[in-house]
Design an enzyme around this catalytic site. Structure first.
Site, PDB file in Angstrom:
ATOM      1  CG  ASP A   1       1.305 -13.953  54.418  1.00 58.53           C
ATOM      2  OD1 ASP A   1       1.233 -12.833  53.908  1.00 58.53           O
ATOM      3  OD2 ASP A   1       2.199 -14.269  55.204  1.00 58.53           O
TER       4      ASP A   1
ATOM      5  CD1 TRP B   1      -2.749 -12.214  55.989  1.00 56.75           C
ATOM      6  CD2 TRP B   1      -4.043 -10.449  55.546  1.00 56.75           C
ATOM      7  NE1 TRP B   1      -2.006 -11.076  56.227  1.00 56.75           N
ATOM      8  CE2 TRP B   1      -2.773  -9.982  55.957  1.00 56.75           C
ATOM      9  CE3 TRP B   1      -5.023  -9.506  55.218  1.00 56.75           C
ATOM     10  CZ2 TRP B   1      -2.455  -8.623  56.058  1.00 56.75           C
ATOM     11  CZ3 TRP B   1      -4.700  -8.158  55.304  1.00 56.75           C
ATOM     12  CH2 TRP B   1      -3.437  -7.730  55.724  1.00 56.75           C
TER      13      TRP B   1
ATOM     14  CD  GLU C   1       0.505 -10.518  62.879  1.00 53.93           C
ATOM     15  OE1 GLU C   1       0.737 -11.232  63.892  1.00 53.93           O
ATOM     16  OE2 GLU C   1       0.904 -10.828  61.743  1.00 53.93           O
TER      17      GLU C   1
HETATM   18  C1  9WN Z   1       5.499 -13.199  55.301  1.00 52.63           C
HETATM   19  C2  9WN Z   1       5.222  -8.736  58.530  1.00 52.63           C
HETATM   20  C3  9WN Z   1       4.429  -9.544  57.524  1.00 52.63           C
HETATM   21  C4  9WN Z   1       3.347  -8.697  56.825  1.00 52.63           C
HETATM   22  C5  9WN Z   1       2.384  -9.554  56.018  1.00 52.63           C
HETATM   23  C6  9WN Z   1       1.839 -10.654  56.923  1.00 52.63           C
HETATM   24  C7  9WN Z   1       2.989 -11.483  57.500  1.00 52.63           C
HETATM   25  C8  9WN Z   1       4.942 -12.847  56.683  1.00 52.63           C
HETATM   26  C9  9WN Z   1       4.839 -14.106  57.530  1.00 52.63           C
HETATM   27  O1  9WN Z   1       3.857 -10.647  58.233  1.00 52.63           O
HETATM   28  O2  9WN Z   1       3.677 -12.170  56.458  1.00 52.63           O
HETATM   29  O3  9WN Z   1       5.750 -12.031  54.589  1.00 52.63           O
HETATM   30  O4  9WN Z   1       5.884 -14.641  57.923  1.00 52.63           O
HETATM   31  O5  9WN Z   1       3.732 -14.577  57.785  1.00 52.63           O
HETATM   32  O6  9WN Z   1       0.928 -11.450  56.255  1.00 52.63           O
HETATM   33  O7  9WN Z   1       1.354  -8.749  55.519  1.00 52.63           O
HETATM   34  O8  9WN Z   1       3.955  -7.771  55.978  1.00 52.63           O
HETATM   35  O9  9WN Z   1       4.359  -8.101  59.428  1.00 52.63           O
END
Ligand code: 9WN
Length: 445
Positions: A176, A371, A415
């Site tokens: 993200d 990230w 995470e």
């Molecule tokens: C938006 C679910 C997801 C991962 C992504 C991570 C995060 C979401 C958020 O969580 O993104 O898709 O709401 O921040 O960056 O890699 O798939 O774990």
């Protein structure tokens, strides 16, 4: 299924991982974390299934097949399939309103964008645990939808037939707030965000956000960036999630190097699945697949891979972990592999805990922020897999054992982890960390 023989302390850690997965199990889907991510995510389900196959192969297959419920008539498999839950998610169905544009195969609600195509990899891993007749049955159920998904990626997202697919939102990359995406995204920040930023008042927006109740805001992307991502969703919605219309908006479009690298590997797996069930990959798709393998070389300068702006054709010269995924794709020329492995093993990327998502000497590096620096278990898993297929077995083994060690030291399924001190951040009951730990402990290749 029998528990692989691991030392007592690791067996206990494995139990923790299993209980996290059970706690996040919603029947035939697994949510990534209990409160932060209460729905089904595309690439999360794939990594989760890779771990679940060691516990219950049928359940792992169900996790993958359930992704097809969200498939759009045009072939897209969405990045989130919303579960029937009252749990709050900050980018829920009301932000997307996709039901105004299309219906999904299973009548479920979804987002209007996709995520890295890890499905074929997960399917093949699950397939290795099945008898050949069970595998054939599983592949036959999956293949038509999976094929249409890969065809959609090219037809919709590579309209000029360049071999590289473009993404329309950083959520599609799965990374993200990676600096590459933030750099190209920030110029389209909503006016309010730009004004506040000028007054240095980004914090004023913190009160308005609702994604940081489980996790402190400084471990996630900034409020200004989050509101910019919401703005892009609004633009996509107005453009009916249709690339031809999106092209005419201000939405940044990126030929993301990690996504295309994952696609290359997924194409190989899709081809293998087709061969096993006696299907023939349509010639047009097969040609696009070959083209991607060649086109990804256009993203490299002096052996370093970058993403590219689809509109301007300029490389987004930000070095991040995304640029290491060509190793996973197997497209790094053999003569460049050692150089790349050296870069990866340097203290800039590879601390004792695995690969930093942004090099530690980068001005945007923040050790515990999402990230923008942290080590992610799925990235370690992908890179180790690539190193192994290049025959760099010691490097692969080191990376895998460092990953197990950092999770063990934290005692929980975080995470992400700081590359500086290995401390855990984000959700502490994160499904793909649990699942991939189980996979790493099984030692399967
Ligand atoms: C938006 C679910 C997801 C991962 C992504 C991570 C995060 C979401 C958020 O969580 O993104 O898709 O709401 O921040 O960056 O890699 O798939 O774990």
């Amino acid at each position: 299924m029998s528990v692989p023989s691991v030392p007592a302390e690791l067996a206990k850690l494995r139990e923790t991982a299993v209980s996290v997965l059970r706690g996040n199990d919603l029947g035939d889907i697994t949510r990534p974390s209990p409160t932060l991510y209460p729905h089904q995510w595309l690439w999360d389900s794939c990594f989760i299934a890779i771990g679940l196959r060691h516990l219950d192969t049928e359940r792992a297959a169900a996790e993958i097949l359930s992704l097809l419920r969200g498939q759009w008539p045009n072939g897209m498999i969405p990045h989130v399939i919303f579960a029937e839950t009252t749990d709050f998610y900050h980018a829920g169905p009301q932000r997307w309103r996709c039901d105004r544009v299309t219906a999904t195969a299973g009548g479920v609600q979804s987002t209007g964008v996709t995520q890295p195509p890890m499905i074929a990899e997960a399917a093949v891993r699950i397939g290795t645990m099945m008898s050949s007749s069970a595998r054939g049955g599983f592949y036959r159920r999956l293949y038509p939808g999976l094929l249409r998904f890969h065809q959609w990626l090219y037809d919709e997202r590579d309209p000029d037939d360049e071999g590289l697919v473009s993404l329309v939102h950083s959520w599609e990359s799965g990374m993200d707030n990676t600096p590459t995406w933030m750099e190209i995204t920030r110029p389209v920040a909503p006016l309010g965000v730009r004004v506040l930023r000028r007054l240095n008042g980004d914090d004023a927006l913190d009160a308005l956000r609702r994604d940081s109740k489980e996790v402190p805001p400084d471990e996630r992307l900034t409020s200004g960036d989050l509101f910019t991502l919401y703005r892009i969703v609004r633009e996509l919605r107005r453009a009916h999630y249709n690339f031809r219309e999106i092209r005419r908006t201000i939405v940044p479009l990126v030929q993301d190097v990690a996504f295309n690298a994952i696609l290359i590997r997924a194409n190989e797996h899709l081809t293998a699945i087709a061969a096993e069930i006696g299907a023939v990959v349509p010639a047009r798709l097969a040609r696009s697949m070959r083209r991607t393998r060649e086109a990804i070389a256009e993203l490299a300068v002096d052996g370093v891979y970058y993403s590219r702006d689809f509109r301007t054709r300029t490389l987004l010269r930000h070095e991040t972990i995304a640029g290491l995924l060509p190793l996973y794709a197997g497209v790094v020329p053999e003569e460049n592999v050692d150089e790349m492995a050296k870069r990866l093993a340097s203290p800039r990327y590879w601390s004792r805990f695995g690969v930093a998502s942004v090099p530690v000497d980068d001005p945007s590096f923040l050790p515990r922020c999402y990230w923008q620096g942290p080590v992610w278990v799925n990235m370690n898993w992908l890179i180790a897999d690539g190193l192994e297929r290049y025959g760099r077995l010691d490097a692969a083994d080191n990376l895998r054992s460092n990953t197990i060690d950092v999770i063990a030291a934290s005692g929980a399924m975080y995470e992400y982890y700081s590359p500086l001190d290995g401390s855990g951040a984000g959700s502490n009951r994160f499904s793909w960390t649990a699942a991939l730990l189980i996979d790493l402990l099984a030692g399967n290749r």
